[in-house]
Design an enzyme around this catalytic site. Structure first.
Site, PDB file in Angstrom:
ATOM      1  N   PHE A 125       0.872  -1.177   0.000  1.00 20.51           N
ATOM      2  CA  PHE A 125       0.000   0.000   0.000  1.00 20.51           C
ATOM      3  C   PHE A 125       0.910   1.228   0.000  1.00 20.51           C
ATOM      4  O   PHE A 125       1.895   1.267   0.735  1.00 20.51           O
ATOM      5  CB  PHE A 125      -0.876  -0.027   1.258  1.00 20.51           C
ATOM      6  CG  PHE A 125      -1.896   1.080   1.319  1.00 20.51           C
ATOM      7  CD1 PHE A 125      -3.118   0.954   0.678  1.00 20.51           C
ATOM      8  CD2 PHE A 125      -1.635   2.245   2.018  1.00 20.51           C
ATOM      9  CE1 PHE A 125      -4.054   1.968   0.728  1.00 20.51           C
ATOM     10  CE2 PHE A 125      -2.574   3.270   2.080  1.00 20.51           C
ATOM     11  CZ  PHE A 125      -3.786   3.130   1.435  1.00 20.51           C
ATOM     12  N   ASP A 194       1.807  -4.955   8.805  1.00 18.61           N
ATOM     13  CA  ASP A 194       0.687  -4.048   8.613  1.00 18.61           C
ATOM     14  C   ASP A 194      -0.576  -4.907   8.500  1.00 18.61           C
ATOM     15  O   ASP A 194      -0.722  -5.704   7.568  1.00 18.61           O
ATOM     16  CB  ASP A 194       0.916  -3.220   7.341  1.00 18.61           C
ATOM     17  CG  ASP A 194      -0.189  -2.206   7.106  1.00 18.61           C
ATOM     18  OD1 ASP A 194      -1.342  -2.507   7.453  1.00 18.61           O
ATOM     19  OD2 ASP A 194       0.098  -1.128   6.570  1.00 18.61           O
ATOM     20  N   TYR A 219     -10.574   1.762  11.002  1.00 22.62           N
ATOM     21  CA  TYR A 219     -11.791   2.219  10.296  1.00 22.62           C
ATOM     22  C   TYR A 219     -12.187   1.277   9.162  1.00 22.62           C
ATOM     23  O   TYR A 219     -13.152   1.517   8.470  1.00 22.62           O
ATOM     24  CB  TYR A 219     -11.612   3.650   9.762  1.00 22.62           C
ATOM     25  CG  TYR A 219     -10.381   3.874   8.916  1.00 22.62           C
ATOM     26  CD1 TYR A 219     -10.325   3.432   7.605  1.00 22.62           C
ATOM     27  CD2 TYR A 219      -9.271   4.525   9.443  1.00 22.62           C
ATOM     28  CE1 TYR A 219      -9.197   3.639   6.840  1.00 22.62           C
ATOM     29  CE2 TYR A 219      -8.136   4.736   8.681  1.00 22.62           C
ATOM     30  CZ  TYR A 219      -8.096   4.291   7.377  1.00 22.62           C
ATOM     31  OH  TYR A 219      -6.978   4.479   6.617  1.00 22.62           O
ATOM     32  N   LYS A 220     -11.399   0.209   8.954  1.00 26.09           N
ATOM     33  CA  LYS A 220     -11.759  -0.761   7.910  1.00 26.09           C
ATOM     34  C   LYS A 220     -12.642  -1.830   8.562  1.00 26.09           C
ATOM     35  O   LYS A 220     -13.721  -1.525   9.037  1.00 26.09           O
ATOM     36  CB  LYS A 220     -10.494  -1.297   7.264  1.00 26.09           C
ATOM     37  CG  LYS A 220      -9.793  -0.189   6.470  1.00 26.09           C
ATOM     38  CD  LYS A 220      -8.455  -0.565   5.879  1.00 26.09           C
ATOM     39  CE  LYS A 220      -7.915   0.631   5.087  1.00 26.09           C
ATOM     40  NZ  LYS A 220      -6.501   0.491   4.743  1.00 26.09           N
ATOM     41  N   ARG A 366     -12.646  -4.041  -6.518  1.00 23.98           N
ATOM     42  CA  ARG A 366     -12.472  -4.725  -5.233  1.00 23.98           C
ATOM     43  C   ARG A 366     -13.816  -4.880  -4.533  1.00 23.98           C
ATOM     44  O   ARG A 366     -14.614  -3.946  -4.486  1.00 23.98           O
ATOM     45  CB  ARG A 366     -11.572  -3.914  -4.288  1.00 23.98           C
ATOM     46  CG  ARG A 366     -10.139  -3.789  -4.688  1.00 23.98           C
ATOM     47  CD  ARG A 366      -9.272  -3.319  -3.515  1.00 23.98           C
ATOM     48  NE  ARG A 366      -9.896  -2.248  -2.726  1.00 23.98           N
ATOM     49  CZ  ARG A 366      -9.389  -1.764  -1.600  1.00 23.98           C
ATOM     50  NH1 ARG A 366      -8.266  -2.263  -1.099  1.00 23.98           N
ATOM     51  NH2 ARG A 366      -9.995  -0.788  -0.946  1.00 23.98           N
TER      52      ARG A 366
HETATM   53  C1  LIG Z   1      -5.696   1.617   4.599  1.00 21.21           C
HETATM   54  C2  LIG Z   1      -4.252   1.352   4.732  1.00 21.21           C
HETATM   55  C3  LIG Z   1      -3.414   2.292   5.327  1.00 21.21           C
HETATM   56  C4  LIG Z   1      -3.978   3.633   5.724  1.00 21.21           C
HETATM   57  O1  LIG Z   1      -3.123   4.458   6.409  1.00 21.21           O
HETATM   58  P1  LIG Z   1      -3.713   5.811   7.012  1.00 21.21           P
HETATM   59  O2  LIG Z   1      -2.594   6.420   7.717  1.00 21.21           O
HETATM   60  O3  LIG Z   1      -4.881   5.448   7.870  1.00 21.21           O
HETATM   61  O4  LIG Z   1      -4.202   6.651   5.872  1.00 21.21           O
HETATM   62  C5  LIG Z   1      -2.087   1.947   5.511  1.00 21.21           C
HETATM   63  N1  LIG Z   1      -1.601   0.732   5.100  1.00 21.21           N
HETATM   64  C6  LIG Z   1      -2.414  -0.175   4.510  1.00 21.21           C
HETATM   65  C7  LIG Z   1      -1.868  -1.491   4.087  1.00 21.21           C
HETATM   66  C8  LIG Z   1      -3.753   0.112   4.303  1.00 21.21           C
HETATM   67  O5  LIG Z   1      -4.535  -0.775   3.703  1.00 21.21           O
END
Ligand SMILES: *Cc1c(COP(=O)(O)O)cnc(C)c1O
Length: 394
Positions: A125, A194, A219-220, A366
């Site tokens: 990501f 992560d 938040y996911k 997705r």
């Molecule tokens: C959603 C996501 C993030 C989001 O990071 P934020 O700091 O909340 O914007 C980071 N890493 C992964 C793998 C994600 O899927």
């Protein structure tokens, strides 16, 4: 075709987690398959936030800090701990995932000052890769992108830390945490996992696998609400030597002593930086109550079954008009990604008809499946909607 409709109805009727959907405030006309980007709101959250604003903020005013607020990052961390296989005292909720990746990576490099390299999943990501690049620059280390299946090619006695995603955000592939962690440890490096796309939907064993550090979104699939603070895990035996770079007063040993020099707090509290975002944190606390009494093994079983059923619907209704990018075996998280050249337009059309997934460049559709509230009929309706557009003859 009716076969799938009937199967969906039967699977929904037999689903042992079906009652949990009632915990969520969902529009019955919407098929929501984007809980891997923004989870749906648990019903109890709105009332809790109102109560916090009216009673705590409104009546207790500044007194609410010692009563209910200051310890919230650790308290809410303890509610996440069992979801990621962590014994108490190792999970803190604060700041964003991006910020926690920064803390974890710098902290990990500082644990191995003689090592000169950071390894990151090449398909990560974006934020993870961007932050890793900056950490390399700040710490004078070299960043090495790696294919996760070929970690051996890059790991060496110079590797300080490896940043990996448990589930790939684009393909939905689930990586083997036990195997990769062991590999990283075999060269004496630290691993940062992560967990953004796996926390809350499948069993995770951070302690048992001796994972060093981990971060994840709330938040996911954890349904904490837009911008809810993220979590960070630091294994207990590293606490003493873990020095994160954002040495704000919140992580001080005695914040209210207002001492001139920084001295890190004992334990996970040293991962704190500044004042916590209390409204989001307490909304998340309410959201996490939905997991009370829920077995993650059941959640995982339903997630595999839901995603499997969706793939079956796609196969039957769409044939080879789309490519299923997500592994068909158990090496998948709770999302299914489909590749089609018109992905962007297709998703826009589906969303206009209240079938909501998302699109990732350049050509990926997705569909995230949240086992706590998604139904088999959602999977079927989404596949049917795609088929109506792409394979109307079937
Ligand atoms: C959603 C996501 C993030 C989001 O990071 P934020 O700091 O909340 O914007 C980071 N890493 C992964 C793998 C994600 O899927």
């Amino acid at each position: 075709m009716t076969g799938l409709t009937e199967r969906a109805a039967k699977l929904d009727a037999e689903d042992p987690l079906a009652h949990l959907r009632g915990e969520f405030d969902l529009d019955p006309d919407v098929v929501y398959l984007d809980g891997n980007s923004l989870g749906a709101p648990p019903r109890r959250v709105a009332g809790r936030v109102e109560q916090v604003v009216r009673e705590q903020w409104g009546r207790r005013l500044i007194r609410a800090w010692p009563d209910s607020w200051w310890a919230a990052p650790e308290r809410v961390g303890e509610k996440i701990a069992p979801l990621v296989g962590a014994a108490p005292g190792q999970v803190l909720v604060a700041d964003s995932t991006s910020v926690n990746i920064f803390k974890a990576l710098v902290g990990a490099v500082r644990l191995s000052p003689k090592r000169s390299e950071i390894v990151v999943d090449a398909a990560t990501f974006p934020t993870d890769g961007y932050i890793a690049e900056s950490v390399a620059e700040l710490t004078g280390t070299v960043l090495r992108p790696a294919v996760v299946d070929e970690l051996d090619d890059v790991l060496s006695d110079q590797t300080a830390v490896v940043l990996l995603n448990h589930v790939d955000y684009k393909t939905g592939r689930l990586y083997d945490m036990a195997a990769a962690t062991a590999k990283v440890h075999s060269v004496g490096a630290r691993v940062v996992w992560d967990l953004c796309h796996s926390a809350g939907v499948l069993p995770i064993e951070l302690d048992a696998l001796k994972v060093d550090l981990a971060v994840g979104c709330t938040y996911k699939f954890l349904n904490g609400g837009p911008g809810a603070p993220a979590f960070i895990y630091v294994r207990r035996d590293l606490h003493e030597s873990f020095r994160q770079p954002l040495s704000g007063w919140g992580g001080h040993r005695d914040p209210f002593a207002m001492a001139p020099a920084y001295e890190p707090a004992p334990g996970i509290a040293r991962a704190r930086a500044g004042t916590p975002d209390i409204l989001s944190l307490l909304a998340l606390e309410a959201a996490l109550e939905v997991w009370d009494g829920v077995d993650l093994a059941d959640v995982r079983a339903k997630g595999l079954s839901l995603t499997g059923f969706f793939i079956e619907c796609v196969d039957e209704l769409l044939g080879d008009t789309v490519e299923v990018v997500t592994p068909r075996d158990e090496r998948r998280g709770h999302q299914v990604s489909l590749r089609h050249e018109d992905a962007r337009a297709l998703m826009a059309e589906m969303t206009a008809r209240e079938i909501i997934g998302d699109f990732r460049t350049p050509d990926v559709l997705r569909f995230g499946f949240a086992p706590l509230y998604n139904r088999y009929m959602d999977a079927h309706r989404a596949a049917q909607s795609l088929a109506d557009r792409l394979a109307p003859m079937k």
